[in-house]
Scaffold this motif. Sequence first.
Motif: not given
Length: 820
Positions: A486-493, A709-718, A724-728
């Motif tokens: 995955g692209d979560g913390a464990p997978g990224r590390m 609020w715009l909610h993104f479920a895990e797996g919907a996007v990385s 990268q969608q955010l400013d803050f």
Amino acid sequence: MYKIPSLSPAVVDQVIDNIRRDCRDGRDFARRLARWALRDGSDAVLNVVARGLSTTMDWDQLVERARPGSSASTESLTRRDGYLLRAAGRIVFSHATENEHQQLARSFFDMAGALDGDRWLSLAEYRLRVQVLWVTGGEDLIAGVPIPKLMDDFERHFLTLDLMSLQSGVRSEEWLKYLNRYVFRSQGNADIVIGDDSAVPFDCLDAADCAEVADGPLVSVIMTTFQRRDEIIHAVNSILRQSWWNIELIVVDDFSSSDFASVLDAVEVLDSRIRVIRLKQNGGTYIARNTALQVARGEYVTFQDDDDWSHPQRIQRQVELLIGDPGVNSVLSTSLRASDALQFRFGGVAPTRTNASSLMFRRSALDVVGGFDTVRKGADSELISRLRIALPGRQVVLPEVLSFVRLSTDSLSRTDFRVGWSHPSRAEYWDAAKHWHGEVALGHSPKMPLAATERAFPAPRRFLGAAAASAEASGIDIVVVGDFSGDGAPGRMAWHLLSKLLSESTATVGLADMNSMGRTNGKLAALAPCVRRLLSEQRVTRVLPGDELRVQLLVVTDPALLEFAARDRWGLAAQRVVTYCPSSPLVVAASSPWDFGDFSVAVKQIFGSPVDQWIAASARIAEELKQLGVDVARDPMPMASFVDPIRVASRRTLRTPVIGRITGSDKAGWPESLADVNAVYPDTGEADVRIFGSVRAVENALGEVPARWLHFAEGAVSVDLFIQQLDFYVHQSCTDTLEQPCLDAMLLTIAAGRILIVDRVLEPVFEEAAVYATPKDALVTVRALYADRDAYAAQVARARKWLADKTTEASLAEALVLAP
């Protein structure tokens, strides 16, 4: 007693909380536990099952309750506890090695039935319930188990047939009449008959005479065999009796011992259409099939296993479809799974399946695709898939039952499949093949030469011949144990650790993938695409359970990965073990629940060596590890070491700033009051608020997800794309404890050139890399920085410099003592 590894109650409780948070109800919770345990071959999950039934009960107490005659078997349990008891039954039955264990599994199912009458059995659970009763002598109770509505009439027929076989036997007129009426005659096929000239009913299968098709193109039927006795005679005769007369049967013996020469001699003289080829060395089924393909003369080619039986109309049905429809590139048929006694009982699976060995295609297709992959198993499915991709037209699976597949104990695939489980090497082979098929779909050649000397894609060691496996296993210096899916913390590390090892060291590197405990959907998650590319390019080697290897250095990227790992599955033996510690060893964290004592036992049992050295993610964690008396690397290696700068253009083009965050796993991850939540993350349109993660976590914390609020479920996007969608990235909470996914997201925010706004209690962590604000002034800070482009850019520069300073090229090599 069915013994399992005992685990820290604090870890078990945290895991229960984590999983229940994302479950719909108790049934969903129980099934996730069962799928998790079956997926990983883990008995340790039974700790969670027992504690899920009662916080005062452990596994040994639950086993005592399950003993026959126990007066407290269902005491204090409710109807809904039946779900967890069935989960225990599924796990124990799948892992059972003794009759006593099978009886224990039955006791759990019986306890569940006593609570709810078996009225909520799923189809898979019902099939398994039937199997458990059958093998433990409870066949007379099967009729009393309610059949789920999801079971179709066709499958019910086979259950009826098995129950009839207990009463009258499979050779009875009643049994045979029922089978022909509802299975063969209903599909337009000739009736079958069962002779009485053998003690084994399977070997007496025959069929009524069918009208012979004398004219038609030649079909080459390929049968490979190894050390097979009388069963092959029956399989061969089923081909000789095909209604499609114009066939050649090529039997390839894969270097059987001389004891089987007389059987092959008997096969050779059965019919002039038979040709026997005796190989000079054993190479496996698919090398033998490729040998036959090189000499096959037929316009069409198909296959037959040497212990199965084909209905006389199988070849006719398949070849007539290919002749009549040029848009069909290949045809398969459906088979029945059956024991030697012609019983169709099954554990969690349907009685019918697509028969891979019935594959039929035009001989000319070999000019495009070549032949089979020269592995020991699994290559029939790979070729079936490759034909679909590489040839114009479509592939057809005939629904008619046209063969019986023998459920034998000596099949190569038997050790790879159990109820609810398949060996990870199967998934690895299939995923590697799919990666190559993706390249084929983009224009790469699909041809695999019949006598290929180089592989088109990597294969697991257990799929290769002994010499090839031994050669590939040699020379692995370092194995990284991590969650590479995955692209979560464990997978990224794990990914960045692997990448840095490849860039900083000349050592040969392997990876051992262990899915994190949060992945309880029942399937092994596919490796991340970036990892799959490394494997495809053969820059790293994948190590799988059962691979017997000695490695110089084994690096565990997260102790939580071993908490529930199966202790007897891995064959790795390490000279040194180094463990990266991303979270406190003294406190059980929600994002990475593990216990220092549990891990110390597990790592020695699994890899044969204690941890030689720990690497801390922070100075605080290093001090805690030293309190436990272990060897800690000189300098901490912060999570920032595993975050590379993300080069993206600023997206500040909207009038309204976009703010967002990763959800916390509980209410403590959010501001203390709803008023503070509304102040930081307004639902008024003052800011575009975007949240990533479990919607249930938000609902548990706030009651509901605010409408704007715009909610993104895990797996919907990385996570990358979300950041990268955010400013803050705005993280305000009522605690100074950071869960690992949140910390990972904050570091990614800095790498992506976005601004991190947090509470001042986190200043020791992020120093000049973040902007600090209270809940009341967080939105004011956002507006000020959003309006001042120079101030925004200056903060981004400061944060990126901080990240660069925290990430030194030498840090990993020094920590692992790899530097010269």
